[in-house]
Design an enzyme around this catalytic site. Structure first.
Site, PDB file in Angstrom:
ATOM      1  N   SER A   1       0.836  -1.181   0.000  1.00  0.00           N
ATOM      2  CA  SER A   1       0.000   0.000   0.000  1.00  0.00           C
ATOM      3  C   SER A   1       0.889   1.255   0.000  1.00  0.00           C
ATOM      4  CB  SER A   1      -0.961  -0.030   1.198  1.00  0.00           C
ATOM      5  OG  SER A   1      -1.984   0.921   1.063  1.00  0.00           O
TER       6      SER A   1
ATOM      7  N   HIS B   1      -8.026  -5.624   1.017  1.00  0.00           N
ATOM      8  CA  HIS B   1      -6.781  -4.886   1.204  1.00  0.00           C
ATOM      9  C   HIS B   1      -6.150  -5.296   2.536  1.00  0.00           C
ATOM     10  CE1 HIS B   1      -4.110  -1.590   0.207  1.00  0.00           C
ATOM     11  NE2 HIS B   1      -4.236  -1.084   1.421  1.00  0.00           N
TER      12      HIS B   1
ATOM     13  N   GLU C   1      -9.738  -6.156  -3.166  1.00  0.00           N
ATOM     14  CA  GLU C   1      -9.133  -5.050  -2.415  1.00  0.00           C
ATOM     15  C   GLU C   1     -10.150  -4.176  -1.694  1.00  0.00           C
ATOM     16  OE1 GLU C   1      -6.047  -4.047  -1.820  1.00  0.00           O
ATOM     17  OE2 GLU C   1      -4.760  -5.152  -3.198  1.00  0.00           O
TER      18      GLU C   1
END
Length: 523
Positions: free
Chosen positions: A211, A434, A329
């Site tokens: 990320s 995610h 995600e």
């Protein structure tokens, strides 16, 4: 396409949830450091004493640099005797409220951790982990690296400056704007100079980030100043080829900072820089807030080109790259919004959410036809956003990289993943949301404990990552062949390895995520 929220689940879902002592002698350190299983290691600054367990040695909170506000890092000063390295170091300044972070007002916070396998020998591959959190929150110790290190790598995790202490920009702040990358680069220099004493090979350093940390990895790929400090790169959940995702111009950075500087009462000061350096840190953090996605500034000697342009044109450090994305995600972001309101998303709200999203604009009707409402409004919205914001741009990033360097792509596709500890059950499965891959690779108290089957998948992934760190190639271990992505052959060359608890295999990635549909819309 709409701007990506890189902390993802960390800021959307988790937002709903509520130095060292000096002892001993240098002579003792020098003698002990000859033993590869010793708790004492000699560095350029002085000796450090860590802990030795059954599988790994751990050294925490080692200072690699010193930081003054809005100034580039300087190498840390040395010490006499043996420095205690058994306790975690200071977390860099950040606001409270996010379990992926830790509230702190510390600005002199540049420290790192080193974890090595016991009896691993010398010249081991080195994994340099850059934590996520939108470059706004986070700390290295959240990610327990023991299982990764035990597979045969030296793992380094780093604390670096975040938010306003790294990215506040003004013409009078000549060195500020990209200090997160500057800090990480100084830590890489420390690794180059010291990691051999811990059993690591300074010539086999792999950058690895997720990320916000993944976008930082892309920044180092595009930075001539970082060239030679690493040999491979792993990018997890960070589609860097989308303009504005991984860097911004000086003008954009200064525009983003102007109101903050005004609110602090420094915009009209005779010496803006001096005024900002005198502002209490808690006020600086409060005025900067959390609703931002800061990025390093391009157009500098350290980052001459925007990151997306550097990747597209091949003007980056050409090292082997492993890049990937999670299959679902955006599930966590939508679930986070549902938990914040206390109820699942209503079916009637799905179409409205698509139509009010500026990134779809005149294409909203086409999006709604391509993605009709399913059994769950939340799950349907998450799928739209996963495909448009994450999956398609990640394949674009991998394709851009593959035109110039060895690139392999993966999709973390496991559906039975651990949920967050102490959170209510979601209205639809979080699946490969995610951050979902992280508890498979690291020990993270944030998540429920892994089942034996999940732990087995984590071990397989860690072995593949360590193989990549050792050679630039993740193949081996009895897993299915993992070819390079070759963009010159069209779709037949877009090989994406699907990672799950079953047999690893080629994902039908382009079809599954509507690649052709979204590519036509963006033309």
């Amino acid at each position: 396409m709409r701007k990506i929220w890189t902390a993802g689940l960390g800021l959307a879902l988790l937002g709903t949830l509520a130095s060292a002592a000096v002892v001993g002698s240098a002579g003792q350190a020098a003698a002990a450091a000859e033993d590869p299983a010793s708790a004492v290691v000699q560095t350029d600054q002085g000796a450090v004493r860590g802990t030795v367990g059954p599988e790994v040695r751990s050294f925490k909170g080692i200072p690699y640099a010193t930081a003054e506000r809005f100034a580039k890092p300087r190498p840390a000063e040395g010490w006499s005797g043996v420095r205690d390295a058994t306790e975690r170091g200071t977390t860099c300044a950040q606001l409270p409220g996010y379990p992926i972070g830790e509230p702190s007002t510390a600005e002199d916070c540049l420290n790192l951790n080193v974890t090595t396998p016991v009896g691993g020998g010398e010249d081991l591959p080195v994994v340099f982990w850059i934590h996520g959190g939108s470059m706004m929150v986070g700390y290295g110790d959240l990610y327990g690296p023991d299982r990764l290190a035990a597979e045969g790598a030296v793992v380094v995790s780093v604390n670096y400056r975040l938010g306003p202490t790294a990215f506040l920009a003004h013409p009078d702040l000549e060195e500020s704007g990209s200090l997160a990358l500057d800090d990480q680069r100084e830590a890489l220099r420390w690794v180059r100079d010291n990691i051999a004493e811990f059993g690591g090979d300074p010539g086999r350093v792999t950058l690895m980030g997720e990320s916000g940390g993944g976008f930082a990895v892309c920044g180092h790929l595009a930075s001539p100043a970082s060239d030679g400090l690493y040999r491979q790169a792993v990018i997890q959940s960070a589609p860097c080829s989308t303009p504005g995702n991984a860097s911004r111009t000086r003008e954009e950075a200064e525009a983003d900072s102007e109101q903050v500087i005004k609110d602090l009462g420094c915009l009209d000061a005779e010496d803006v820089a001096a005024c900002l350096r005198e502002v209490p840190i808690d006020q600086l953090l409060e005025k900067y807030g959390t609703d931002r996605e800061p990025r390093p500034v391009s157009g500098t000697p350290e980052l001459p080109l925007p990151v997306d342009e550097a990747l597209r044109t091949g003007r980056f450090n050409r090292v082997p790259v492993l890049i990937g994305v999670n299959h679902d995600e955006e599930n966590g972001m939508v679930i986070g919004a549902e938990l914040a309101t206390g109820e699942p998303m209503a079916d009637a709200d799905y179409e409205a959410a698509i139509r009010r999203d500026d990134s779809y604009g005149d294409d909203a009707d086409a999006v709604l036809r391509r993605y009709p409402l399913g059994d769950s409004a939340g799950a349907t919205l998450a799928r739209v956003r996963t495909d448009s914001v994450w999956a398609v741009p990640t394949l674009d990033t991998a394709r851009a990289l593959s035109r110039h360097t060895s690139t392999r792509m993966y999709e973390f596709a496991e559906q039975d993943t651990p949920w967050y500890r102490d959170l209510p059950e979601p209205s639809f499965p979080a699946a490969a949301q995610h951050m979902a891959e992280l508890p498979y690779m690291f020990d993270m108290a944030l998540f429920e404990d892994l089942t034996p089957e999940q732990a087995a998948l984590g071990a397989r992934m860690n072995r593949a990552w360590v193989r990549f760190a050792a050679s630039g190639d993740p193949n081996g271990g009895g897993e299915a062949a993992w070819p390079r992505l070759r963009d010159d052959r069209g779709r037949s060359g877009w090989y994406v390895q699907s990672l799950s608890s079953g047999d690893w295999r080629r994902a039908d990635f382009a079809k599954d995520h509507g690649y052709r549909f979204w590519s036509r819309l963006s033309d």
